[in-house]
Design an enzyme around this catalytic site. Structure first.
Site, PDB file in Angstrom:
ATOM      1  N   ARG A  51      57.042 -18.245  25.730  1.00 13.57           N
ATOM      2  CA  ARG A  51      55.890 -17.537  25.126  1.00 13.57           C
ATOM      3  C   ARG A  51      54.865 -18.497  24.559  1.00 13.57           C
ATOM      4  NH1 ARG A  51      55.449 -16.142  20.095  1.00 13.57           N
ATOM      5  NH2 ARG A  51      57.648 -15.682  19.727  1.00 13.57           N
ATOM      6  N   TYR A 105      33.149  -6.166  34.627  1.00 17.54           N
ATOM      7  CA  TYR A 105      34.405  -5.706  35.225  1.00 17.54           C
ATOM      8  C   TYR A 105      34.950  -4.538  34.375  1.00 17.54           C
ATOM      9  CZ  TYR A 105      39.358  -5.604  36.278  1.00 17.54           C
ATOM     10  OH  TYR A 105      40.617  -5.183  36.598  1.00 17.54           O
ATOM     11  N   ASP A 177      33.146 -15.099  32.894  1.00 17.37           N
ATOM     12  CA  ASP A 177      34.245 -14.724  33.774  1.00 17.37           C
ATOM     13  C   ASP A 177      33.905 -15.310  35.146  1.00 17.37           C
ATOM     14  OD1 ASP A 177      35.853 -13.434  35.651  1.00 17.37           O
ATOM     15  OD2 ASP A 177      35.972 -11.578  34.493  1.00 17.37           O
ATOM     16  N   LYS A 202      43.293 -13.064  41.457  1.00 14.48           N
ATOM     17  CA  LYS A 202      42.382 -13.013  42.610  1.00 14.48           C
ATOM     18  C   LYS A 202      42.424 -14.360  43.352  1.00 14.48           C
ATOM     19  CE  LYS A 202      41.698  -9.085  40.591  1.00 14.48           C
ATOM     20  NZ  LYS A 202      40.648  -8.873  39.601  1.00 14.48           N
TER      21      LYS A 202
HETATM   22  C1  LIG Z   1      40.587  -8.391  38.294  1.00 19.87           C
HETATM   23  C2  LIG Z   1      39.560  -8.889  37.378  1.00 19.87           C
HETATM   24  C3  LIG Z   1      39.797  -9.012  36.006  1.00 19.87           C
HETATM   25  C4  LIG Z   1      41.115  -8.571  35.364  1.00 19.87           C
HETATM   26  O1  LIG Z   1      42.158  -9.360  35.773  1.00 19.87           O
HETATM   27  P1  LIG Z   1      43.713  -8.889  35.779  1.00 19.87           P
HETATM   28  O2  LIG Z   1      44.389 -10.098  36.312  1.00 19.87           O
HETATM   29  O3  LIG Z   1      43.817  -7.673  36.637  1.00 19.87           O
HETATM   30  O4  LIG Z   1      44.068  -8.604  34.349  1.00 19.87           O
HETATM   31  C5  LIG Z   1      38.795  -9.538  35.206  1.00 19.87           C
HETATM   32  N1  LIG Z   1      37.600  -9.901  35.720  1.00 19.87           N
HETATM   33  C6  LIG Z   1      37.335  -9.783  37.032  1.00 19.87           C
HETATM   34  C7  LIG Z   1      36.000 -10.210  37.534  1.00 19.87           C
HETATM   35  C8  LIG Z   1      38.285  -9.278  37.902  1.00 19.87           C
HETATM   36  O5  LIG Z   1      38.003  -9.153  39.213  1.00 19.87           O
END
Ligand SMILES: *Cc1c(COP(=O)(O)O)cnc(C)c1O
Length: 385
Positions: A51, A105, A177, A202
């Site tokens: 953790r 998002y 992001d 992703k």
């Molecule tokens: C999928 C996504 C998230 C969230 O990510 P998780 O791994 O599903 O928690 C945040 N920002 C963008 C641009 C995303 O495509």
């Protein structure tokens, strides 16, 4: 080894690796143990525990991600939302005010609009393409500005240089992001952003088999987020770390292929008589085409488009394609196709979607690493009368 002297492809393989190698292993083995022997006299800070994100599996990822994206430090988390929520709370906790891009998002949008208030944090949305409108939204307690590299699903491009400059000028922490772009296509920390966040679910992992996140940036800020993550508990478990580590080593090859394929597909679709409009920054019709060329090395694998026949034509096309898998998400090696009105933006009212430019028939396409010729032939047959 000084990994900074090498190119991205080399860094993806060699940066952050333990020296000497653990047991001589060419990869970092999975430390599938929750307990590590503690020596007499060791301090609290020497405790090794999953953790606390301090196993060799976490450390190699943190070092590799920091080098790849040019940050002082990095941290992996149990999901993209863990990275985003923990970072926002660490930066804004105790009464801060946030300026956030107005087309976030979905998960981030909901966290900002539904949850921040209960932590004493307020926010205002900004049009991140219009720097002249931001100053009037500043408050005495504004502490941070938050944008996304490329917006989902319309691929809008914020004026990122202006965001970093505005943050510096007004003493704000700038967060981005960078999920859609990755270090291969965009290097926000080099423009002056303080923290770059990722859904590693992703592109960073890239194989559609892991939920994970990452925080990269200024050392002191990453440590602050790490401290809070230790308490909130959004860590990545060691086997997940291993999958991300394995995915990261091919990041550069995958993303470059996806850039090239998506570009070819966007240009094919933009000339197709059944297609009304394509959203992809390499197209001259994209409203921030020129700005995008000065910011990005490539535009990633995601594009979106509207057909002349609207929703019915979109449904028909999704039924007729053979290679793309109908499904949400993006960034994996397999091509995915979806209508955001039914998936990522289904929680929003039709009126709110239309306000943003997301029609019910809009198709989002996440290009995988299949041969682009095969994908184009498939799209062509799916669009035939
Ligand atoms: C999928 C996504 C998230 C969230 O990510 P998780 O791994 O599903 O928690 C945040 N920002 C963008 C641009 C995303 O495509």
């Amino acid at each position: 080894m000084d990994p900074n002297g090498y190119r991205l492809e080399t860094q993806a393989i060699h940066a952050g690796e333990p020296s000497p190698r653990i047991g001589g292993a060419a990869t970092v083995p999975i430390f599938q143990s929750t307990v590590y022997e503690q020596k007499e006299g060791a301090s609290y800070h020497d405790i090794v525990y999953p953790r606390l994100s301090n196993l060799p599996n976490h450390i190699v990822l943190a070092r590799k991600l920091a080098v790849l994206e040019g940050g002082e430090d990095a941290l992996v988390t149990g999901s993209g939302m863990a990275a985003i929520a923990t970072s926002l709370l660490a930066v804004l906790g105790g009464g801060g005010h946030l300026l956030a891009q107005d087309s976030l998002y979905g998960g981030t949008h909901n966290f900002v609009t539904e949850d921040l208030k209960s932590f004493g944090i307020s926010y205002d949305f900004i049009d991140a393409r219009r720097p002249e409108t931001w100053g009037s939204k500043l408050k005495a307690n504004t502490r941070a500005i938050y944008v996304e590299a490329l917006t989902n699903p319309l691929l809008q491009v914020a004026d990122h240089r202006a965001v970093a400059a505005f943050a510096r000028q007004h003493n704000l922490i700038s967060l981005i992001d960078n999920t859609f772009a990755t270090a291969v296509n965009f290097r926000p920390l080099e423009l002056g952003f303080d923290l770059s966040l990722h859904s590693a679910t992703k592109y960073l992992n890239g194989h559609t088999d892991l939920v994970a996140g990452a925080v990269i940036g200024r050392g002191e800020l990453v440590r602050k987020v790490h401290h809070l993550l230790n308490h909130l508990g959004g860590c990545l478990e060691p086997h997940g770390c291993y999958l991300l580590y394995r995915g990261l080593r091919t990041l550069v090859l995958r993303v470059r292929q996806q850039n090239a394929s998506a570009r070819a597909i966007a240009h094919f679709l933009s000339k197709h008589p059944q297609v009304k409009k394509v959203n992809y920054p390499s197209l001259e019709s994209h409203p921030q085409h020129e700005l995008a060329q000065t910011l990005f090395q490539g535009f990633g694998g995601v594009l979106s488009f509207d057909l002349n026949g609207g929703t019915a034509a979109a449904q028909r096309m999704i039924q007729r394609v053979r290679l793309p898998i109908p499904g949400p998400s993006l960034g994996g090696v397999e091509t995915l196709i979806t209508r955001p009105s039914q998936t990522s933006h289904a929680g929003m009212s039709k009126a709110d979607r239309e306000q943003l430019g997301i029609s019910d028939g809009l198709i989002r396409f996440s290009t995988g690493i299949e041969a682009p010729e095969d994908l184009i032939e498939d799209l062509d047959q799916a669009l035939k009368d």
